[in-house]
Design a protein around this motif. Sequence first.
Motif, PDB file in Angstrom:
ATOM      1  N   LYS A 265       4.198 -11.251 -47.308  1.00 19.52           N
ATOM      2  CA  LYS A 265       4.105  -9.762 -47.747  1.00 19.52           C
ATOM      3  C   LYS A 265       2.567  -9.247 -48.008  1.00 19.52           C
ATOM      4  N   ASN A 266       1.667  -9.865 -47.790  1.00 19.49           N
ATOM      5  CA  ASN A 266       0.295  -9.425 -47.994  1.00 19.49           C
ATOM      6  C   ASN A 266      -0.384  -9.617 -46.192  1.00 19.49           C
ATOM      7  N   ARG A 267      -0.237  -8.405 -45.742  1.00 22.78           N
ATOM      8  CA  ARG A 267      -0.427  -8.202 -44.261  1.00 22.78           C
ATOM      9  C   ARG A 267       0.297  -9.141 -43.208  1.00 22.78           C
ATOM     10  N   SER A 268       1.272  -9.689 -43.784  1.00 24.10           N
ATOM     11  CA  SER A 268       2.336 -10.327 -42.819  1.00 24.10           C
ATOM     12  C   SER A 268       3.040  -9.204 -41.861  1.00 24.10           C
ATOM     13  N   LYS A 269       3.621  -9.771 -41.086  1.00 24.45           N
ATOM     14  CA  LYS A 269       4.323  -8.966 -39.905  1.00 24.45           C
ATOM     15  C   LYS A 269       5.746  -9.889 -39.729  1.00 24.45           C
ATOM     16  N   TYR A 270       6.672  -9.231 -39.156  1.00 27.55           N
ATOM     17  CA  TYR A 270       7.921  -9.946 -39.178  1.00 27.55           C
ATOM     18  C   TYR A 270       8.659  -9.590 -37.899  1.00 27.55           C
ATOM     19  N   ALA A 271       9.761 -10.581 -37.629  1.00 28.96           N
ATOM     20  CA  ALA A 271      10.806 -10.317 -36.650  1.00 28.96           C
ATOM     21  C   ALA A 271      12.057 -10.297 -37.236  1.00 28.96           C
ATOM     22  N   LEU A 272      13.069  -9.661 -36.583  1.00 34.84           N
ATOM     23  CA  LEU A 272      14.273  -9.228 -37.383  1.00 34.84           C
ATOM     24  C   LEU A 272      15.288  -9.149 -36.258  1.00 34.84           C
ATOM     25  N   ARG A 273      16.602  -9.342 -36.818  1.00 33.95           N
ATOM     26  CA  ARG A 273      17.564  -8.673 -35.970  1.00 33.95           C
ATOM     27  C   ARG A 273      17.951  -7.488 -36.489  1.00 33.95           C
ATOM     28  N   PRO A 274      17.818  -6.464 -35.601  1.00 28.35           N
ATOM     29  CA  PRO A 274      17.976  -4.801 -35.859  1.00 28.35           C
ATOM     30  C   PRO A 274      19.467  -4.518 -36.564  1.00 28.35           C
ATOM     31  N   ARG A 275      20.207  -5.219 -35.984  1.00 28.75           N
ATOM     32  CA  ARG A 275      21.614  -4.790 -36.597  1.00 28.75           C
ATOM     33  C   ARG A 275      21.887  -5.026 -37.971  1.00 28.75           C
ATOM     34  N   ASP A 276      20.872  -6.072 -38.602  1.00 30.42           N
ATOM     35  CA  ASP A 276      21.090  -6.379 -40.004  1.00 30.42           C
ATOM     36  C   ASP A 276      20.202  -5.508 -40.705  1.00 30.42           C
ATOM     37  N   ALA A 277      19.190  -4.698 -40.375  1.00 32.23           N
ATOM     38  CA  ALA A 277      18.191  -4.237 -41.321  1.00 32.23           C
ATOM     39  C   ALA A 277      18.538  -2.501 -41.327  1.00 32.23           C
ATOM     40  N   VAL A 278      18.052  -2.090 -42.454  1.00 33.12           N
ATOM     41  CA  VAL A 278      18.487  -0.810 -42.862  1.00 33.12           C
ATOM     42  C   VAL A 278      16.981  -0.036 -43.022  1.00 33.12           C
ATOM     43  N   GLU A 279      16.041  -0.404 -43.654  1.00 35.02           N
ATOM     44  CA  GLU A 279      14.797   0.105 -43.655  1.00 35.02           C
ATOM     45  C   GLU A 279      13.538  -0.771 -43.817  1.00 35.02           C
ATOM     46  N   LEU A 280      12.790  -0.561 -42.799  1.00 34.79           N
ATOM     47  CA  LEU A 280      11.444  -1.408 -42.549  1.00 34.79           C
ATOM     48  C   LEU A 280      10.300  -0.906 -43.117  1.00 34.79           C
ATOM     49  N   GLY A 281       9.356  -1.857 -43.642  1.00 32.68           N
ATOM     50  CA  GLY A 281       8.072  -1.300 -43.934  1.00 32.68           C
ATOM     51  C   GLY A 281       7.091  -2.008 -43.049  1.00 32.68           C
ATOM     52  N   ASN A 282       5.762  -2.008 -43.600  1.00 31.09           N
ATOM     53  CA  ASN A 282       4.819  -2.315 -42.565  1.00 31.09           C
ATOM     54  C   ASN A 282       4.703  -3.843 -42.415  1.00 31.09           C
ATOM     55  N   HIS A 283       4.867  -4.506 -43.780  1.00 29.21           N
ATOM     56  CA  HIS A 283       4.751  -6.117 -43.942  1.00 29.21           C
ATOM     57  C   HIS A 283       5.678  -6.706 -44.067  1.00 29.21           C
TER      58      HIS A 283
END
Length: 359
Positions: A265-283
């Motif tokens: 969560k400190n400069r990390s980035k991520y991969a996700l399943r879009p169908r399971d996400a509601v709101e994205l941040g940067n890290h």
Amino acid sequence: FRFFVYSAYVERRTVVAVRIIAATKTRGADSAIRENWNLKFSASYVLCLLADSGVKPHETVGASVAVLASDKLNSLPTNLLIVQDTEPKPGIEDNLHICVKPFHFSFNRFDWLVEWFEINRLLGASHFYMYNQSLSSSVECLLDDYRKQGLITLLSWQLPILSKVEIRTEGQFAAFNDCLYRSMSRTGWLLVIDVDEVVFPRRERTLPALLTSLRASYQPRSKAPSAFLFRNAFFYLKWEDDPEANTPLLTSRKTRRWSTPHSLKNRSKYALRPRDAVELGNHFVWELAPGSSSVGVNTDRALLHHYRINCEFGGLTCLQVPSTIDRTAHWWKDELMERVGVQHKRLEAAGCFQKVVDQ
């Protein structure tokens, strides 16, 4: 009072509604996206609830919607948006798409961007979502070629709010969340990174293979996380070139990195399943759908390589941090060099290299 809208999508999960991506004043906004740095303006959501309307979610697809800042029934809308579907299509489970923040300051890193596209394609990405605030003519030519190949969705991004003064970097959180909903029907996985970052798996050849393996390690499968966070390590471009690099590729030459990656969560980035996400941040992902979760990925499985030009706070003191050599990227260098060469020939034929000379 300034209120801007960009896109509209069907929402069927947390609430039955049409979800509009917008930007407005942070204070007083009903659904300000959480990562706003306490600036005057913020990306936000507008939810047009359907519960008591008699309209079913699928009936809104292709319809027009507008937000009116008036209680007058005869007010004419000036911001009509076409509602886009978010229902995942069949056969997309293994797709990997990539989302990046808006290009700005006449972005002109031509050679690097070709390498960045091609290494990410080698790693399994099949489509890219990009937002254009300003580009150099050469990069515009480059992106047009990738667009003609069907590899990118390039969207105009002209937000009349002062970046970094009134709103965080070009309203990037509106772009990230537009990308989330835009990709939801099209891909099983979405990777959110910048164009100076690459996520390299340590065992698998591709990121979809890594993500499949990570999810398969959870039993029952219903408990598998929907988002995976990758720790960041800086590879400063002002560090020396690797003497073992036998190609001009930046990912081959720049192999010195921080010894200890940043924490999650400190400069990390991520991969996700879009169908399971509601709101994205940067890290990290701010909100997942009910029942979904996110976890960090151990650095022996994958690491975010951040090829940074300058020290975070100016000067050169960052070059003194403890560092180590990491040649993971060399695993792909021969095939990458071949692909970059092929793409350079395409771009030369398209006249893009002449634009590099002229700019």
